[in-house]
Structure formats: structure tokens, C-alpha cells
Design a protein around this motif. Structure first.
Motif, PDB file in Angstrom:
ATOM      1  N   VAL A 130      13.370   9.845  -6.035  1.00 51.59           N
ATOM      2  CA  VAL A 130      13.463   8.870  -4.950  1.00 51.59           C
ATOM      3  C   VAL A 130      14.330   9.348  -3.793  1.00 51.59           C
ATOM      4  O   VAL A 130      14.446   8.656  -2.779  1.00 51.59           O
ATOM      5  N   LYS A 131      14.932  10.502  -3.935  1.00 45.54           N
ATOM      6  CA  LYS A 131      15.793  11.010  -2.858  1.00 45.54           C
ATOM      7  C   LYS A 131      15.024  11.120  -1.549  1.00 45.54           C
ATOM      8  O   LYS A 131      13.907  11.623  -1.508  1.00 45.54           O
ATOM      9  N   GLY A 132      15.652  10.605  -0.493  1.00 46.69           N
ATOM     10  CA  GLY A 132      15.025  10.654   0.816  1.00 46.69           C
ATOM     11  C   GLY A 132      14.066   9.519   1.082  1.00 46.69           C
ATOM     12  O   GLY A 132      13.608   9.350   2.214  1.00 46.69           O
ATOM     13  N   ARG A 133      13.741   8.730   0.057  1.00 49.44           N
ATOM     14  CA  ARG A 133      12.808   7.621   0.224  1.00 49.44           C
ATOM     15  C   ARG A 133      13.476   6.269  -0.020  1.00 49.44           C
ATOM     16  O   ARG A 133      13.160   5.290   0.638  1.00 49.44           O
ATOM     17  N   PHE A 134      14.365   6.197  -0.987  1.00 49.61           N
ATOM     18  CA  PHE A 134      15.035   4.946  -1.356  1.00 49.61           C
ATOM     19  C   PHE A 134      16.491   4.990  -0.913  1.00 49.61           C
ATOM     20  O   PHE A 134      17.121   6.048  -0.904  1.00 49.61           O
ATOM     21  N   THR A 135      17.027   3.821  -0.590  1.00 50.86           N
ATOM     22  CA  THR A 135      18.435   3.692  -0.236  1.00 50.86           C
ATOM     23  C   THR A 135      19.035   2.501  -0.973  1.00 50.86           C
ATOM     24  O   THR A 135      18.517   1.383  -0.864  1.00 50.86           O
ATOM     25  N   ILE A 136      20.099   2.759  -1.704  1.00 52.38           N
ATOM     26  CA  ILE A 136      20.809   1.689  -2.389  1.00 52.38           C
ATOM     27  C   ILE A 136      22.025   1.306  -1.551  1.00 52.38           C
ATOM     28  O   ILE A 136      22.692   2.158  -0.952  1.00 52.38           O
ATOM     29  N   SER A 137      22.317   0.013  -1.501  1.00 55.43           N
ATOM     30  CA  SER A 137      23.476  -0.469  -0.766  1.00 55.43           C
ATOM     31  C   SER A 137      23.948  -1.762  -1.414  1.00 55.43           C
ATOM     32  O   SER A 137      23.277  -2.302  -2.285  1.00 55.43           O
ATOM     33  N   ARG A 138      25.089  -2.241  -0.961  1.00 57.46           N
ATOM     34  CA  ARG A 138      25.604  -3.477  -1.526  1.00 57.46           C
ATOM     35  C   ARG A 138      26.387  -4.239  -0.479  1.00 57.46           C
ATOM     36  O   ARG A 138      26.915  -3.652   0.479  1.00 57.46           O
ATOM     37  N   ASP A 139      26.475  -5.536  -0.689  1.00 59.10           N
ATOM     38  CA  ASP A 139      27.280  -6.413   0.149  1.00 59.10           C
ATOM     39  C   ASP A 139      28.173  -7.209  -0.792  1.00 59.10           C
ATOM     40  O   ASP A 139      27.715  -8.170  -1.419  1.00 59.10           O
ATOM     41  N   ASN A 140      29.417  -6.802  -0.910  1.00 61.95           N
ATOM     42  CA  ASN A 140      30.310  -7.454  -1.872  1.00 61.95           C
ATOM     43  C   ASN A 140      30.625  -8.900  -1.475  1.00 61.95           C
ATOM     44  O   ASN A 140      30.930  -9.724  -2.332  1.00 61.95           O
ATOM     45  N   ALA A 141      30.555  -9.197  -0.200  1.00 63.10           N
ATOM     46  CA  ALA A 141      30.794 -10.573   0.237  1.00 63.10           C
ATOM     47  C   ALA A 141      29.689 -11.506  -0.247  1.00 63.10           C
ATOM     48  O   ALA A 141      29.919 -12.706  -0.419  1.00 63.10           O
ATOM     49  N   LYS A 142      28.511 -10.947  -0.461  1.00 64.58           N
ATOM     50  CA  LYS A 142      27.369 -11.738  -0.923  1.00 64.58           C
ATOM     51  C   LYS A 142      27.050 -11.496  -2.387  1.00 64.58           C
ATOM     52  O   LYS A 142      26.052 -12.025  -2.897  1.00 64.58           O
ATOM     53  N   ASN A 143      27.861 -10.686  -3.055  1.00 64.77           N
ATOM     54  CA  ASN A 143      27.605 -10.359  -4.465  1.00 64.77           C
ATOM     55  C   ASN A 143      26.181  -9.852  -4.674  1.00 64.77           C
ATOM     56  O   ASN A 143      25.501 -10.254  -5.633  1.00 64.77           O
ATOM     57  N   THR A 144      25.731  -8.988  -3.803  1.00 63.27           N
ATOM     58  CA  THR A 144      24.339  -8.550  -3.836  1.00 63.27           C
ATOM     59  C   THR A 144      24.233  -7.036  -3.659  1.00 63.27           C
ATOM     60  O   THR A 144      24.959  -6.446  -2.854  1.00 63.27           O
ATOM     61  N   VAL A 145      23.332  -6.460  -4.425  1.00 62.30           N
ATOM     62  CA  VAL A 145      23.000  -5.045  -4.273  1.00 62.30           C
ATOM     63  C   VAL A 145      21.526  -4.960  -3.871  1.00 62.30           C
ATOM     64  O   VAL A 145      20.706  -5.773  -4.310  1.00 62.30           O
ATOM     65  N   TYR A 146      21.220  -3.993  -3.020  1.00 62.93           N
ATOM     66  CA  TYR A 146      19.879  -3.857  -2.470  1.00 62.93           C
ATOM     67  C   TYR A 146      19.279  -2.501  -2.812  1.00 62.93           C
ATOM     68  O   TYR A 146      19.997  -1.523  -3.070  1.00 62.93           O
ATOM     69  N   LEU A 147      17.961  -2.461  -2.766  1.00 61.09           N
ATOM     70  CA  LEU A 147      17.253  -1.193  -2.874  1.00 61.09           C
ATOM     71  C   LEU A 147      16.153  -1.202  -1.811  1.00 61.09           C
ATOM     72  O   LEU A 147      15.174  -1.924  -1.949  1.00 61.09           O
ATOM     73  N   GLN A 148      16.366  -0.430  -0.763  1.00 61.57           N
ATOM     74  CA  GLN A 148      15.358  -0.266   0.277  1.00 61.57           C
ATOM     75  C   GLN A 148      14.443   0.873  -0.133  1.00 61.57           C
ATOM     76  O   GLN A 148      14.910   2.001  -0.339  1.00 61.57           O
ATOM     77  N   MET A 149      13.153   0.572  -0.252  1.00 62.48           N
ATOM     78  CA  MET A 149      12.189   1.557  -0.713  1.00 62.48           C
ATOM     79  C   MET A 149      11.192   1.845   0.396  1.00 62.48           C
ATOM     80  O   MET A 149      10.482   0.943   0.851  1.00 62.48           O
ATOM     81  N   ASN A 150      11.163   3.075   0.842  1.00 63.47           N
ATOM     82  CA  ASN A 150      10.235   3.516   1.884  1.00 63.47           C
ATOM     83  C   ASN A 150       9.292   4.581   1.337  1.00 63.47           C
ATOM     84  O   ASN A 150       9.546   5.160   0.278  1.00 63.47           O
ATOM     85  N   SER A 151       8.229   4.832   2.063  1.00 66.71           N
ATOM     86  CA  SER A 151       7.248   5.854   1.663  1.00 66.71           C
ATOM     87  C   SER A 151       6.838   5.686   0.208  1.00 66.71           C
ATOM     88  O   SER A 151       6.815   6.645  -0.574  1.00 66.71           O
ATOM     89  N   LEU A 152       6.516   4.472  -0.139  1.00 68.95           N
ATOM     90  CA  LEU A 152       6.198   4.170  -1.533  1.00 68.95           C
ATOM     91  C   LEU A 152       4.932   4.879  -1.990  1.00 68.95           C
ATOM     92  O   LEU A 152       3.987   5.080  -1.218  1.00 68.95           O
ATOM     93  N   GLN A 197       0.833  -1.192   0.000  1.00 68.66           N
ATOM     94  CA  GLN A 197       0.000   0.000   0.000  1.00 68.66           C
ATOM     95  C   GLN A 197       0.873   1.248   0.000  1.00 68.66           C
ATOM     96  O   GLN A 197       2.033   1.219   0.429  1.00 68.66           O
ATOM     97  N   ALA A 198       0.320   2.322  -0.486  1.00 61.82           N
ATOM     98  CA  ALA A 198       1.041   3.596  -0.470  1.00 61.82           C
ATOM     99  C   ALA A 198       1.500   3.900   0.954  1.00 61.82           C
ATOM    100  O   ALA A 198       0.750   3.706   1.914  1.00 61.82           O
ATOM    101  N   GLY A 199       2.736   4.365   1.049  1.00 63.15           N
ATOM    102  CA  GLY A 199       3.320   4.627   2.354  1.00 63.15           C
ATOM    103  C   GLY A 199       4.109   3.472   2.916  1.00 63.15           C
ATOM    104  O   GLY A 199       4.835   3.629   3.906  1.00 63.15           O
ATOM    105  N   GLY A 200       3.986   2.324   2.298  1.00 60.45           N
ATOM    106  CA  GLY A 200       4.665   1.133   2.779  1.00 60.45           C
ATOM    107  C   GLY A 200       6.105   1.042   2.314  1.00 60.45           C
ATOM    108  O   GLY A 200       6.630   1.949   1.644  1.00 60.45           O
ATOM    109  N   SER A 201       6.736  -0.081   2.662  1.00 68.84           N
ATOM    110  CA  SER A 201       8.148  -0.293   2.350  1.00 68.84           C
ATOM    111  C   SER A 201       8.354  -1.650   1.705  1.00 68.84           C
ATOM    112  O   SER A 201       7.556  -2.575   1.892  1.00 68.84           O
ATOM    113  N   LEU A 202       9.451  -1.745   0.979  1.00 70.05           N
ATOM    114  CA  LEU A 202       9.817  -2.993   0.320  1.00 70.05           C
ATOM    115  C   LEU A 202      11.320  -2.965   0.092  1.00 70.05           C
ATOM    116  O   LEU A 202      11.887  -1.888  -0.164  1.00 70.05           O
ATOM    117  N   ARG A 203      11.970  -4.113   0.188  1.00 71.04           N
ATOM    118  CA  ARG A 203      13.388  -4.187  -0.115  1.00 71.04           C
ATOM    119  C   ARG A 203      13.624  -5.139  -1.277  1.00 71.04           C
ATOM    120  O   ARG A 203      13.205  -6.303  -1.231  1.00 71.04           O
TER     121      ARG A 203
END
Length: 123
Positions: A63-85, A12-18
């Protein structure tokens, strides 16, 4: 490099997803990585990018202020945390290796895409 996105969902609007993007191969840490999205009837667009070390990031204005990109090189993974959708965030999200960080990366600069993962935001 093979890329596999995951984390699809209906929120729903306002929710989060990663979202997650797992990359194959041993050279993951050699690439800056980015997220893109393509909404219904829209062109694919840049969302965010992260440097090889994860120390630098860059975001599209919408998306500034709502989404955060990050990565874990040990896991070969990049993430996108999405808030206030918002409903406008509804799209298929893709990750990709990008030329660098600090600017909006053009879709035409990307040669290798994953299959994407679908995000639907209801109002």
C-alpha cells in the motif's frame, strides 16, 4: 477501548475511499493505532500503523504510496485514505490498537478488534 469502523463502499479500480475508526474512551492518544484487512479467502493482514502523536507512520509494502494513515486525537479517530485502489484491495478493513510503529504488526498481537468495514473494488 471500543472501536467502530466506517466508510464502507464499492469503488472502481483507480478510485479512492476514506475509512474512519472511532474509538471510545479517554485513552485513545495513549495507543498507536493500525489498520488491517482480510480479503475473501485470505488471512487477515497488517496494512498500516500510526504513532500516538500521529508523527510516525508505517505501511505494508503493497500500500506504500497509495494509502495514508492519520489520526485526530481530539476526535478519537484514526483514518485510512485509500487512493489508486485495485481489485486486490477488496477486503474487510479493521482498526486496532497496536504495540508500536516501525514494523509489520502480527495479527496475533491484537486482542481487540472492531467489527470491520467492507471495501469492494471492481475492475
Amino acid at each position: 477501548v471500543q472501536l467502530v469502523e466506517s466508510g464502507r463502499g464499492l469503488v472502481q479500480a483507480g478510485g479512492s475511499l476514506r475509512l474512519s475508526c472511532a474509538a471510545s474512551g479517554s485513552s485513545f492518544s495513549s495507543y498507536a493505532m493500525g489498520w488491517f484487512r482480510q480479503g475473501p479467502g485470505k488471512e487477515r493482514e497488517f496494512v498500516a500503523a500510526v504513532s500516538r502523536s500521529g508523527g510516525s507512520t508505517y505501511y505494508a509494502d503493497f500500500v506504500k504510496g497509495r494509502f495514508t494513515i492519520s489520526r485526530d486525537n481530539a476526535k478519537n479517530t484514526v483514518y485510512l485514505q485509500m487512493n489508486s485502489l485495485k481489485p486486490d484491495d477488496t477486503a474487510v478493513y479493521y482498526c486496532a490498537a497496536v504495540p508500536g510503529v516501525g514494523r509489520r504488526v502480527g495479527v496475533h498481537e491484537i486482542t481487540n478488534w472492531g467489527q470491520g468495514t467492507e471495501v469492494t473494488v471492481s475492475s
